[in-house]
Design a protein around this motif. Structure first.
Motif, mmCIF file in Angstrom:
data_model
loop_
_atom_site.group_PDB
_atom_site.id
_atom_site.type_symbol
_atom_site.label_atom_id
_atom_site.label_comp_id
_atom_site.label_asym_id
_atom_site.label_seq_id
_atom_site.Cartn_x
_atom_site.Cartn_y
_atom_site.Cartn_z
ATOM 1 N N ARG A 58 0.834 -1.210 0.000
ATOM 2 C CA ARG A 58 0.000 0.000 0.000
ATOM 3 C C ARG A 58 0.864 1.253 0.000
ATOM 4 N N THR A 59 2.098 1.114 0.545
ATOM 5 C CA THR A 59 2.955 2.289 0.675
ATOM 6 C C THR A 59 3.391 2.802 -0.679
ATOM 7 N N ALA A 60 3.696 1.862 -1.607
ATOM 8 C CA ALA A 60 4.183 2.279 -2.921
ATOM 9 C C ALA A 60 3.239 3.252 -3.615
ATOM 10 N N PRO A 61 1.997 2.871 -3.774
ATOM 11 C CA PRO A 61 1.105 3.838 -4.400
ATOM 12 C C PRO A 61 0.844 5.056 -3.532
ATOM 13 N N VAL A 62 1.110 4.903 -2.189
ATOM 14 C CA VAL A 62 0.839 6.040 -1.313
ATOM 15 C C VAL A 62 1.733 7.219 -1.665
ATOM 16 N N SER A 63 3.042 6.924 -2.031
ATOM 17 C CA SER A 63 3.932 8.026 -2.372
ATOM 18 C C SER A 63 3.395 8.789 -3.580
ATOM 19 N N GLU A 64 2.876 8.017 -4.513
ATOM 20 C CA GLU A 64 2.259 8.650 -5.688
ATOM 21 C C GLU A 64 1.024 9.444 -5.244
ATOM 22 N N THR A 65 0.275 8.774 -4.387
ATOM 23 C CA THR A 65 -0.921 9.436 -3.865
ATOM 24 C C THR A 65 -0.531 10.663 -3.050
ATOM 25 N N GLY A 66 0.587 10.520 -2.320
ATOM 26 C CA GLY A 66 1.042 11.633 -1.493
ATOM 27 C C GLY A 66 1.317 12.875 -2.309
ATOM 28 N N ARG A 67 1.960 12.656 -3.493
ATOM 29 C CA ARG A 67 2.235 13.810 -4.354
ATOM 30 C C ARG A 67 0.933 14.468 -4.796
ATOM 31 N N THR A 68 -0.003 13.617 -5.126
ATOM 32 C CA THR A 68 -1.311 14.148 -5.542
ATOM 33 C C THR A 68 -1.945 14.939 -4.401
ATOM 34 N N ILE A 69 -1.801 14.366 -3.192
ATOM 35 C CA ILE A 69 -2.389 15.036 -2.029
ATOM 36 C C ILE A 69 -1.715 16.383 -1.794
ATOM 37 N N ASP A 70 -0.350 16.390 -1.952
ATOM 38 C CA ASP A 70 0.383 17.653 -1.770
ATOM 39 C C ASP A 70 -0.099 18.708 -2.757
ATOM 40 N N GLN A 74 -1.817 22.240 -1.948
ATOM 41 C CA GLN A 74 -1.348 23.540 -2.440
ATOM 42 C C GLN A 74 -2.481 24.291 -3.125
ATOM 43 N N LEU A 75 -3.217 23.548 -3.919
ATOM 44 C CA LEU A 75 -4.353 24.182 -4.602
ATOM 45 C C LEU A 75 -5.385 24.676 -3.596
ATOM 46 N N GLN A 76 -5.554 23.875 -2.546
ATOM 47 C CA GLN A 76 -6.509 24.283 -1.510
ATOM 48 C C GLN A 76 -6.053 25.561 -0.812
ATOM 49 N N ASP A 77 -4.716 25.652 -0.565
ATOM 50 C CA ASP A 77 -4.175 26.870 0.060
ATOM 51 C C ASP A 77 -4.419 28.084 -0.828
ATOM 52 N N LYS A 78 -4.137 27.893 -2.130
ATOM 53 C CA LYS A 78 -4.362 28.996 -3.068
ATOM 54 C C LYS A 78 -5.833 29.401 -3.069
#
Lengths: 278, 170
Positions: A58-70, A74-78
């Motif tokens: 689950r961790t492997a896709p999480v890093s990919e997911t993490g980037r998406t979340i980041d 950022q978009l949410q902050d904007k």
């Protein structure tokens, strides 16, 4: 005979198993819980390895997911920043609109005053209400004073009705004694009765006209007009309305009439002070 | 019936159910196939009546042991045992041999055992949480899709490839 299986019928096997299941079902949770813990302890190694592999998968896709979340954050902050700016601009616009409305309202108020022909001879000073003061809530503080031409004794209109007189004045502010103030005395006429009297303030938004010589009783809602006095416009201006009336206990030929203002003074935001006759 | 192989198989399935099966999920992480349910149908369909009864209850025991539903054991022992036995009896009436029928059998068994377990939990305590959609549809459906394909390696391991013949009618 040794080593031989004892043949048991399907029905009996089923019965035994059901009984076993029921025993498990109604056994204390501590006992069955101990069994489960034993299982977990015995097979802790495969269970933990399996768990680690699962988590790793689950961790492997999480890093990919993490980037998406980041990116999403950022978009949410904007978005939040833009929303704040939007809110500020909206408030600014609301303030401007309110100022415009206020100016328009003053223009309308003055235009209404001018609509009464007799009042064309008069000069009005629009004043904003600062607060309702006094022990009986029978005084108004307004944001106009001597500098704007206000003087003690000038009559004050609220919602086109007479509400009081200027009782004290400073350079920038003035105090208005309302007709309901206990010290207020104003000559009035009850229109329907065609009777005259002096309206004395009683506080709490009411006043009383004592010793009114009248043949009939005043009805609730009858209009009470302020009479001509020095500095008064010279036209009848409504000041109050009858709440109820009763015979004077000392002289049954006279009436005591309780009245109230025809203006919602508590919610009044501005008043018009009659400055002088032209 | 090779009981040692059976024990190993059930044990492995129980461990896999709580570990690796977590990787196989569709739509959401709570919807995953139930390996023990698949084994239940397999043994109910392919074992002799007495063996099927024992196997059903044993699989239910493993299911309760590996993933207790409400903190205590029993609901799945009884539901698996009873419905496994019923399926075995039903198999005597008509054979469940084709893959779609086996999948359908797993699906139906998943529903009825989930409902029965849920009701049995009421005898002891208030059930913690029961998702009808997940436990009565998605999980049995996923098990029903995967199940027939799991039958092949299980049959090879148990030397039980080839369905049990129906009992001759007299």
């Amino acid at each position: 005979m040794t080593g031989k299986w004892v043949k048991t019928s399907k029905r009996m096997t089923f019965t035994y198993c059901v009984l076993g299941g029921l025993i498990f079902l109604f056994s204390p949770a501590s006992v069955t819980g101990r069994l489960q813990l034993t299982y977990a302890r015995l097979f802790s190694w495969p269970l933990s390895v399996g768990r680690q592999v699962t988590v790793a998968s689950r961790t492997a896709p999480v890093s990919e997911t993490g980037r998406t979340i980041d990116t999403h954050r950022q978009l949410q902050d904007k978005l939040a920043t833009l929303q704040t700016q939007h809110r500020k601009l909206r408030n600014h616009l609301a303030n401007r609109e309110a100022q415009l409305d206020e100016a328009q309202r003053k223009i309308d108020e003055l235009a209404r005053l001018r609509s009464v022909p007799e009042w064309n001879r008069m000069s009005f000073q629009q004043a904003g209400v600062i607060s309702l003061t006094g022990q009986a809530q029978s005084e108004l503080m307004v944001d106009r004073g001597q500098d704007d031409g206000l003087a003690v004794g000038q009559y004050v209109l609220g919602d086109l009705s007479m509400i009081g007189v200027v009782s004290a004045v400073s350079a920038q502010t003035a105090r208005i004694k309302l007709i309901t103030d206990p010290t207020s005395r104003i000559p009035v006429r009850v229109e329907q009765l065609d009777a005259r009297g002096v309206m004395e303030g009683r506080g709490s938004g009411t006043a009383e006209i004592s010793q009114v010589p009248a043949r009939q009783q005043a009805r609730p809602g009858d209009r009470v007009y302020a009479l001509n006095t020095p500095g008064f416009p010279g036209v009848p201006i409504v000041a109050a309305e009858v709440v109820d009336s009763r015979r004077d206990p000392d002289n049954p030929m006279l009436w005591s009439i309780r009245v109230r203002t025809v203006c919602d003074i508590a919610n009044l935001t501005s008043v018009a002070v009659i400055i002088s006759e032209k | 019936m090779r009981w040692l192989r059976f024990a190993v198989l059930v044990l492995v399935a129980a461990i896999l159910q709580t570990t690796f099966v977590d990787m196989i999920w569709i739509l959401n992480a709570n919807i995953k196939p139930d390996l023990l349910l698949i084994l239940l149908v397999f043994f109910a369909v392919r074992c002799d009546p007495t063996d099927a009864v024992i196997a059903s209850f044993a699989i239910g025991f493993a299911a309760d042991l590996a993933s207790p539903t409400a903190g205590f054991m029993g609901p799945r022992i009884l539901s698996f045992g009873v419905f496994g036995t019923l399926l075995n009896d039903l198999h005597n009436v008509f054979a469940i041999q084709r893959l779609p029928f086996q999948g359908a059998a797993i699906f139906v068994m998943g529903i009825v055992t989930a409902l029965a377990s849920h009701l049995l939990v009421y005898l002891r305590a208030e059930p913690a949480g029961f998702s009808i959609a997940r436990q009565c549809f998605w999980q049995p459906a996923l098990s029903g899709v995967i199940g027939p394909f799991v039958f092949l390696p299980v049959g090879w391991w148990m030397h039980m490839n080839g369905s049990r013949r129906r009992r001759p009618r007299h």
